[in-house]
Write a protein that holds these residues in place. Structure first.
Motif, PDB file in Angstrom:
ATOM      1  N   SER A   1       0.858  -1.236  -0.021  1.00 44.97           N
ATOM      2  CA  SER A   1      -0.250   0.197   0.197  1.00 44.97           C
ATOM      3  C   SER A   1       0.866   1.192   0.001  1.00 44.97           C
ATOM      4  O   SER A   1       2.109   1.186   0.264  1.00 44.97           O
ATOM      5  N   ARG A   2       0.168   2.498  -0.088  1.00 44.33           N
ATOM      6  CA  ARG A   2       1.026   3.572  -0.039  1.00 44.33           C
ATOM      7  C   ARG A   2       1.830   3.771   1.167  1.00 44.33           C
ATOM      8  O   ARG A   2       2.945   4.328   1.399  1.00 44.33           O
ATOM      9  N   ARG A   3       0.987   3.403   2.335  1.00 42.46           N
ATOM     10  CA  ARG A   3       1.791   3.664   3.512  1.00 42.46           C
ATOM     11  C   ARG A   3       2.812   2.931   3.745  1.00 42.46           C
ATOM     12  O   ARG A   3       3.609   3.177   4.354  1.00 42.46           O
ATOM     13  N   GLN A   4       2.780   1.676   3.037  1.00 43.45           N
ATOM     14  CA  GLN A   4       3.656   0.503   3.367  1.00 43.45           C
ATOM     15  C   GLN A   4       5.025   1.056   2.764  1.00 43.45           C
ATOM     16  O   GLN A   4       6.064   0.717   2.863  1.00 43.45           O
TER      17      GLN A   4
ATOM     18  N   LEU B   1       5.689   3.980   1.846  1.00 46.66           N
ATOM     19  CA  LEU B   1       6.295   5.237   2.546  1.00 46.66           C
ATOM     20  C   LEU B   1       7.284   4.749   3.723  1.00 46.66           C
ATOM     21  O   LEU B   1       8.399   4.987   3.724  1.00 46.66           O
ATOM     22  N   ARG B   2       6.663   3.840   4.345  1.00 47.39           N
ATOM     23  CA  ARG B   2       7.440   3.249   5.678  1.00 47.39           C
ATOM     24  C   ARG B   2       8.653   2.507   5.313  1.00 47.39           C
ATOM     25  O   ARG B   2       9.421   2.356   6.004  1.00 47.39           O
TER      26      ARG B   2
END
Length: 277
Positions: free
Chosen positions: A184-187, A189-190
């Motif tokens: 995902s986008r959050r993954q 980023l992280r």
């Protein structure tokens, strides 16, 4: 018939010298310490030569500066000044880091945020903090808030720009690979963007720390009774060149210590992200 077997455990193997690396590292550290010592002694010698050439009215000698430092330390002035300036720098710089990193990540990741904030960042980052000293005093008073806000102002843009540059420098193939694996986008980023951006964040933090020291002097000269900037300005009013030298040298030493601590902490805590300082 017996066959003799060689004791291979006692035979040294090529490339296996357990004491070679530690010995080489120790020699390297000693050499670095020796070079530092020679450099400092050479600087003190040049300083002494300038003091002899121009006289104590213009350049305080190392011995005069040391005597003045003892004088200021005896009545607590030097200690109080270091604590006051150090605290203001750490708070303002820390706030700049806390705001600049997430804003930089957003600017680098989201074009809409970049287009909305870019005009303000490009406008304000060219205005020096000293231009806002008077307004900061009028709006926030002569207390701690005005100094902290000025240091925050000088830190946040540097951290933001370095962070956003790090985000936009991430290899596009890494982002596509992570997305193709279902991240995902959050993954992304992280797990992809943030680790690749860490070295840029650390560089921005170091640059922001240096600018914080530039700002603290002007802020304390105008609106402070305690601090290294105030000490330098008060010493100038009293004609104590030796006190001025004490304030300047103390600022340099404090900045050197802060940067060293930041480098050591970042190198040890973030070495897995490629941070080498």
């Amino acid at each position: 018939m017996t066959t003799a077997t060689a004791d291979t455990s006692a035979t040294p193997r090529p490339g296996r010298h357990p004491g070679a690396r530690p010995g080489r590292a120790t020699a390297g550290r000693l050499r670095a310490a020796g070079l530092y010592t020679v450099s400092v002694l050479a600087g003190v010698a040049v300083w002494q030569l300038l003091a002899v050439t121009y006289g104590s009215a213009l350049v305080a000698s190392p011995s005069e500066t040391l005597s003045a430092a003892r004088e200021l330390a005896a009545d607590g002035t030097l200690f109080n000044s270091v604590v006051a300036s150090g605290r203001r720098i750490l708070i303002g710089w820390g706030l700049g880091l806390a705001v600049g990193v997430p804003v930089g990540l957003l600017i680098g990741q989201i074009p809409l945020v970049r287009h909305l904030l870019d005009p303000y960042i490009e406008f304000f980052r060219f205005i020096p903090p000293v231009a806002f000293v008077t307004l900061a005093v009028v709006w926030l008073g002569i207390g701690e808030s005005s100094k902290v806000v000025l240091i925050f102002y000088t830190s946040v843009f540097i951290v933001t720009l370095n962070t956003s540059a790090g985000v936009m420098a991430v290899n596009e193939s890494k982002l596509r690979a992570a997305a193709s694996l279902g991240a995902s986008r959050r993954q992304i980023l992280r797990c992809v963007v943030l680790p690749s951006t860490v070295p840029h964040i650390v560089t921005g933090a170091r640059l922001a720390m240096g600018n914080s020291f530039l700002t603290i002097v002007s802020a304390e000269i105008v609106a402070s009774q305690v601090g290294l900037g105030s000490l330098i300005w008060t010493s100038r009013n009293y004609g104590r060149i030796d006190w001025v030298f004490v304030g300047i040298i103390t600022l340099g030493i404090l900045g050197f210590v802060y940067d060293r601590v930041l480098r050591v902490v970042a190198s040890r805590a973030l070495s897995r992200y490629g941070v080498k300082l």
